[in-house]
Design a protein around this motif. Structure first.
Motif, PDB file in Angstrom:
ATOM      1  N   LYS A 133       8.130 -81.583 -28.784  1.00  0.00           N
ATOM      2  CA  LYS A 133       8.858 -81.778 -30.045  1.00  0.00           C
ATOM      3  C   LYS A 133       8.644 -83.168 -30.656  1.00  0.00           C
ATOM      4  CE  LYS A 133      13.376 -83.297 -28.269  1.00  0.00           C
ATOM      5  NZ  LYS A 133      14.818 -83.033 -28.273  1.00  0.00           N
ATOM      6  N   THR A 134       7.580 -83.853 -30.238  1.00  0.00           N
ATOM      7  CA  THR A 134       7.194 -85.085 -30.929  1.00  0.00           C
ATOM      8  C   THR A 134       7.139 -84.792 -32.425  1.00  0.00           C
ATOM      9  OG1 THR A 134       5.893 -85.825 -29.016  1.00  0.00           O
ATOM     10  CG2 THR A 134       5.414 -86.851 -31.155  1.00  0.00           C
ATOM     11  N   PRO A 135       7.829 -85.574 -33.250  1.00  0.00           N
ATOM     12  CA  PRO A 135       7.968 -85.208 -34.668  1.00  0.00           C
ATOM     13  C   PRO A 135       6.634 -84.959 -35.370  1.00  0.00           C
ATOM     14  CG  PRO A 135       9.463 -86.983 -34.118  1.00  0.00           C
ATOM     15  CD  PRO A 135       8.597 -86.785 -32.914  1.00  0.00           C
ATOM     16  N   VAL A 136       6.620 -83.911 -36.184  1.00  0.00           N
ATOM     17  CA  VAL A 136       5.456 -83.594 -37.001  1.00  0.00           C
ATOM     18  C   VAL A 136       5.790 -83.866 -38.458  1.00  0.00           C
ATOM     19  CG1 VAL A 136       4.522 -81.905 -35.391  1.00  0.00           C
ATOM     20  CG2 VAL A 136       6.133 -81.155 -37.160  1.00  0.00           C
ATOM     21  N   ASP A 137       4.757 -84.007 -39.262  1.00  0.00           N
ATOM     22  CA  ASP A 137       4.916 -84.365 -40.668  1.00  0.00           C
ATOM     23  C   ASP A 137       4.777 -83.174 -41.609  1.00  0.00           C
ATOM     24  OD1 ASP A 137       4.875 -87.417 -40.259  1.00  0.00           O
ATOM     25  OD2 ASP A 137       3.062 -86.731 -39.242  1.00  0.00           O
ATOM     26  N   TRP A 138       4.100 -82.135 -41.138  1.00  0.00           N
ATOM     27  CA  TRP A 138       3.975 -80.913 -41.906  1.00  0.00           C
ATOM     28  C   TRP A 138       3.686 -79.771 -40.960  1.00  0.00           C
ATOM     29  CZ3 TRP A 138      -0.943 -81.438 -45.548  1.00  0.00           C
ATOM     30  CH2 TRP A 138      -2.061 -81.782 -44.788  1.00  0.00           C
ATOM     31  N   LEU A 139       3.819 -78.556 -41.459  1.00  0.00           N
ATOM     32  CA  LEU A 139       3.597 -77.356 -40.667  1.00  0.00           C
ATOM     33  C   LEU A 139       2.645 -76.449 -41.423  1.00  0.00           C
ATOM     34  CD1 LEU A 139       4.348 -75.424 -38.282  1.00  0.00           C
ATOM     35  CD2 LEU A 139       6.196 -74.567 -39.739  1.00  0.00           C
ATOM     36  N   GLY A 140       1.536 -76.098 -40.785  1.00  0.00           N
ATOM     37  CA  GLY A 140       0.575 -75.203 -41.392  1.00  0.00           C
ATOM     38  C   GLY A 140       0.963 -73.753 -41.184  1.00  0.00           C
ATOM     39  N   LEU A 141       0.636 -72.919 -42.162  1.00  0.00           N
ATOM     40  CA  LEU A 141       1.031 -71.519 -42.133  1.00  0.00           C
ATOM     41  C   LEU A 141      -0.147 -70.640 -42.533  1.00  0.00           C
ATOM     42  CD1 LEU A 141       3.373 -69.393 -41.997  1.00  0.00           C
ATOM     43  CD2 LEU A 141       3.716 -69.815 -44.434  1.00  0.00           C
ATOM     44  N   THR A 142      -0.472 -69.677 -41.659  1.00  0.00           N
ATOM     45  CA  THR A 142      -1.430 -68.622 -41.983  1.00  0.00           C
ATOM     46  C   THR A 142      -0.655 -67.376 -42.376  1.00  0.00           C
ATOM     47  OG1 THR A 142      -3.152 -69.427 -40.474  1.00  0.00           O
ATOM     48  CG2 THR A 142      -3.184 -67.085 -41.021  1.00  0.00           C
ATOM     49  N   TYR A 143      -1.058 -66.758 -43.478  1.00  0.00           N
ATOM     50  CA  TYR A 143      -0.435 -65.490 -43.868  1.00  0.00           C
ATOM     51  C   TYR A 143      -1.499 -64.543 -44.408  1.00  0.00           C
ATOM     52  CZ  TYR A 143       1.822 -61.773 -46.362  1.00  0.00           C
ATOM     53  OH  TYR A 143       2.171 -60.517 -46.777  1.00  0.00           O
ATOM     54  N   PHE A 144      -1.476 -63.284 -43.884  1.00  0.00           N
ATOM     55  CA  PHE A 144      -2.364 -62.250 -44.399  1.00  0.00           C
ATOM     56  C   PHE A 144      -1.629 -60.957 -44.766  1.00  0.00           C
ATOM     57  CE2 PHE A 144      -5.484 -64.673 -41.715  1.00  0.00           C
ATOM     58  CZ  PHE A 144      -6.199 -65.197 -42.776  1.00  0.00           C
ATOM     59  N   HIS A 145      -0.663 -60.494 -43.944  1.00  0.00           N
ATOM     60  CA  HIS A 145      -0.045 -59.187 -44.185  1.00  0.00           C
ATOM     61  C   HIS A 145       1.200 -59.023 -43.325  1.00  0.00           C
ATOM     62  CE1 HIS A 145      -1.571 -58.098 -40.255  1.00  0.00           C
ATOM     63  NE2 HIS A 145      -2.766 -58.503 -40.629  1.00  0.00           N
ATOM     64  N   PRO A 146       2.092 -58.093 -43.689  1.00  0.00           N
ATOM     65  CA  PRO A 146       3.228 -57.736 -42.834  1.00  0.00           C
ATOM     66  C   PRO A 146       2.780 -56.850 -41.664  1.00  0.00           C
ATOM     67  CG  PRO A 146       3.650 -57.236 -45.153  1.00  0.00           C
ATOM     68  CD  PRO A 146       2.185 -57.473 -45.017  1.00  0.00           C
ATOM     69  N   ILE A 147       3.696 -56.678 -40.710  1.00  0.00           N
ATOM     70  CA  ILE A 147       3.406 -55.916 -39.498  1.00  0.00           C
ATOM     71  C   ILE A 147       4.572 -54.985 -39.180  1.00  0.00           C
ATOM     72  CG2 ILE A 147       3.153 -56.124 -36.975  1.00  0.00           C
ATOM     73  CD1 ILE A 147       1.474 -58.614 -37.475  1.00  0.00           C
ATOM     74  N   ALA A 148       4.245 -53.756 -38.775  1.00  0.00           N
ATOM     75  CA  ALA A 148       5.242 -52.811 -38.280  1.00  0.00           C
ATOM     76  C   ALA A 148       5.107 -52.714 -36.769  1.00  0.00           C
ATOM     77  CB  ALA A 148       5.034 -51.441 -38.911  1.00  0.00           C
ATOM     78  N   VAL A 149       6.240 -52.673 -36.080  1.00  0.00           N
ATOM     79  CA  VAL A 149       6.248 -52.753 -34.616  1.00  0.00           C
ATOM     80  C   VAL A 149       7.000 -51.562 -34.038  1.00  0.00           C
ATOM     81  CG1 VAL A 149       6.757 -54.227 -32.618  1.00  0.00           C
ATOM     82  CG2 VAL A 149       6.307 -55.271 -34.856  1.00  0.00           C
ATOM     83  N   SER A 150       6.439 -51.014 -32.956  1.00  0.00           N
ATOM     84  CA  SER A 150       7.104 -49.933 -32.232  1.00  0.00           C
ATOM     85  C   SER A 150       7.020 -50.218 -30.743  1.00  0.00           C
ATOM     86  CB  SER A 150       6.450 -48.584 -32.546  1.00  0.00           C
ATOM     87  OG  SER A 150       5.114 -48.560 -32.057  1.00  0.00           O
ATOM     88  N   SER A 151       7.788 -49.497 -29.983  1.00  0.00           N
ATOM     89  CA  SER A 151       7.648 -49.571 -28.534  1.00  0.00           C
ATOM     90  C   SER A 151       6.294 -48.992 -28.159  1.00  0.00           C
ATOM     91  CB  SER A 151       8.763 -48.792 -27.849  1.00  0.00           C
ATOM     92  OG  SER A 151       8.697 -47.428 -28.197  1.00  0.00           O
ATOM     93  N   PRO A 152       5.702 -49.439 -27.052  1.00  0.00           N
ATOM     94  CA  PRO A 152       4.376 -48.932 -26.685  1.00  0.00           C
ATOM     95  C   PRO A 152       4.408 -47.435 -26.390  1.00  0.00           C
ATOM     96  CG  PRO A 152       5.303 -50.277 -24.926  1.00  0.00           C
ATOM     97  CD  PRO A 152       6.207 -50.436 -26.104  1.00  0.00           C
ATOM     98  N   LYS A 153       3.499 -46.720 -27.008  1.00  0.00           N
ATOM     99  CA  LYS A 153       3.477 -45.263 -26.838  1.00  0.00           C
ATOM    100  C   LYS A 153       2.812 -44.857 -25.536  1.00  0.00           C
ATOM    101  CE  LYS A 153       3.588 -44.448 -31.787  1.00  0.00           C
ATOM    102  NZ  LYS A 153       3.892 -45.864 -32.054  1.00  0.00           N
ATOM    103  N   SER A 154       1.955 -45.721 -25.023  1.00  0.00           N
ATOM    104  CA  SER A 154       1.333 -45.487 -23.722  1.00  0.00           C
ATOM    105  C   SER A 154       0.908 -46.834 -23.171  1.00  0.00           C
ATOM    106  CB  SER A 154       0.127 -44.558 -23.850  1.00  0.00           C
ATOM    107  OG  SER A 154      -0.853 -45.144 -24.681  1.00  0.00           O
ATOM    108  N   ALA A 155       0.783 -46.908 -21.884  1.00  0.00           N
ATOM    109  CA  ALA A 155       0.375 -48.169 -21.274  1.00  0.00           C
ATOM    110  C   ALA A 155      -1.066 -48.483 -21.674  1.00  0.00           C
ATOM    111  CB  ALA A 155       0.488 -48.079 -19.758  1.00  0.00           C
ATOM    112  N   ALA A 156      -1.285 -49.732 -22.110  1.00  0.00           N
ATOM    113  CA  ALA A 156      -2.649 -50.158 -22.420  1.00  0.00           C
ATOM    114  C   ALA A 156      -3.468 -50.184 -21.138  1.00  0.00           C
ATOM    115  CB  ALA A 156      -2.617 -51.544 -23.068  1.00  0.00           C
ATOM    116  N   PRO A 157      -4.793 -50.145 -21.246  1.00  0.00           N
ATOM    117  CA  PRO A 157      -5.621 -50.130 -20.039  1.00  0.00           C
ATOM    118  C   PRO A 157      -5.321 -51.278 -19.084  1.00  0.00           C
ATOM    119  CG  PRO A 157      -6.953 -49.696 -21.990  1.00  0.00           C
ATOM    120  CD  PRO A 157      -5.586 -50.049 -22.469  1.00  0.00           C
ATOM    121  N   HIS A 158      -4.877 -52.402 -19.642  1.00  0.00           N
ATOM    122  CA  HIS A 158      -4.573 -53.552 -18.793  1.00  0.00           C
ATOM    123  C   HIS A 158      -3.082 -53.867 -18.808  1.00  0.00           C
ATOM    124  CE1 HIS A 158      -4.680 -55.565 -22.720  1.00  0.00           C
ATOM    125  NE2 HIS A 158      -5.797 -54.911 -22.900  1.00  0.00           N
TER     126      HIS A 158
END
Length: 460
Positions: free
Chosen positions: A290-315
């Protein structure tokens, strides 16, 4: 949303606003085996077959390492106020430790001087996904020692160019890097840990950020921060399992980095993350993070919809499934174009952190589009112009509402190597013929120039 004219839009931004473009070293520089550059995790990763859709790599990319003077000439032609570039750790410190590679550091020395000669502000990012492979052999960001080595790297770079670079970002998008490189395995170094097991990666990135801030401050009276990739996140339904999954992803994506650097703690919502490994966290670490910062950069491209995992991923990687959301139209990444989502992100940051929120800067916003060079040597990209205009309109409205935003950087300046997607996507406002390395200004670049000219005229 109405399509604002560049003249009206330019007049809506304050006098000290930075209009710029952004790139990342591995995606544009090329020259991977020149002037003492060491092997990076991306060099090693891409030697494995089948990881990039077109079988390409960054060996030449946009050849910016050799063509930087011409590229800076294009920036001058566009009237840009700033250029956000990243520094290849492997080029400066081939093994990530020990002696500096003078030839590699000299490249960035020349680049900074070239920018200043053209009245373009250099905005340096120390780390954008590209670390020395020798450090990966010692654990990469899974290892606490890498944080210390990153602090040393920052010290070397700041000692050399800190007298001339007044704007810095330490690390680009810590959670995005953790997720794509250490959980999904899509990006170098290609690890496939569970989200909970990868938490030390996030912690060591943030610890490295804090050490880097301190190192830069010892050599430069600069504004320093990091960048975070933010998106409005919503559950696909109000079912308890979808709401719970959204809470975890939303916290990781939008709050973990900013809570750590601004509040000095991790969000309590992460307590619900399965198999969470907090062993990397030491009591005194947050004093550094938390050493003070002077500005914060922000990347934005699109919104996201989230659900519980429908099946276990391979890993067994993530306790959620995500999809981009928002409807038509889409970019060639298949992402919906939702300018209002940028306003949501900005408002949410302001509401969550209040007076603790530093000035913001949009460090990445742009789109891949089906750009083609015409027989007349033109590249018309009206979809990108509309994208940029409508996102900048949202940004101007946020400024008018009282949120301090100091700059906007289009992603990206040049068409480039797009990681696992190779050269199949075009993000730049400048078209690159990768066979000849010829640059062509797209119509979006000319539109951006007109906007900047209008902004400057409004300040007179």
């Amino acid at each position: 949303m109405a399509f604002p004219s560049p003249k009206a839009l330019g007049a809506a931004f304050p006098r000290e606003f930075l209009f710029g473009v952004a790139t990342a070293a591995y995606q544009i520089e090329g020259a991977l085996a020149e002037d003492g550059r060491g092997e990076s995790v991306w060099d090693r990763f891409l030697r494995q077959p089948g990881l990039v859709v077109d079988g390409s790599d960054g060996a030449v990319a946009a050849d910016h390492y050799h063509r930087w003077r011409g590229d800076l000439g294009i920036m001058t032609e566009l009237g840009l106020g700033a250029y956000r570039f990243s520094i290849s750790w492997s080029r400066v410190q081939p093994t990530g430790r020990g002696a500096v590679n003078e030839a590699g550091l000299a490249f960035y020395d020349r680049l900074v001087d070239g920018l200043l000669e053209r009245n373009i502000e250099p905005v340096a990012t120390l780390f954008h996904s590209d670390m020395p492979a020798a450090l990966m052999d010692l654990g990469g960001w899974c290892a606490r020692e890498t944080s210390a080595r990153f602090g040393d790297f920052a010290e070397h770079v700041a000692r050399r160019i800190g007298d001339r670079v007044g704007s810095w970002f330490t690390i680009a998008e810590p959670y995005t890097l953790m997720r794509h490189s250490y959980v999904l395995g899509e990006h170098a170094p290609g690890l496939r840990l569970s989200t909970g097991a990868a938490l030390p990666v996030m912690h060591h990135l943030l610890l490295g950020h804090g050490l880097a801030v301190r190192a830069i401050r010892s050599h430069s009276r600069a504004r320093i921060g990091l960048t975070n990739h933010s998106s409005p996140c919503r559950p696909v339904s109000q079912a308890a399992e979808d709401v719970a999954a959204n809470t975890i992803f939303d916290t990781l994506r939008n709050h973990t980095v900013t809570d750590a650097i601004l509040l000095g703690r991790y969000p309590k919502e992460l307590e619900a993350l399965p198999d969470a490994d907090w062993s990397a966290v030491r009591e005194a670490d947050f004093e550094i993070i938390k050493t003070p910062v002077d500005w914060l950069g922000l990347t934005y491209f699109h919104p996201i919809a989230v659900s519980s995992p429908k099946s276990a991923a391979p890993h067994g990687s993530e306790p959620f499934d995500i999809t981009v959301t928002g409807g038509e139209p889409e970019t060639t990444m298949g992402w919906p174009i939702v300018p209002a989502g940028l306003g949501e992100v900005l408002s949410a940051l302001s509401e969550r952190y209040g007076d603790r929120l530093p000035p913001l800067v949009i460090t990445e916003n742009g789109c891949s589009m089906p750009d083609q060079l015409s027989g007349e040597g033109r590249v018309d990209d009206p979809q990108r112009i509309r994208f940029l205009a409508n996102h900048l309109k949202v940004l101007a409205e946020a400024i008018q509402s009282g949120i301090r935003i100091d700059g906007y950087f289009i992603w990206s300046f040049l068409d480039h190597f797009e990681w696992e997607l190779g050269y199949t996507k075009r993000w730049g406002i400048v078209y690159v013929d990768f066979d000849t390395q010829q640059r062509t200004l797209k119509s979006s670049a000319l539109w951006y120039r007109e906007l900047i000219e209008s902004w400057r005229s409004a300040q007179l």
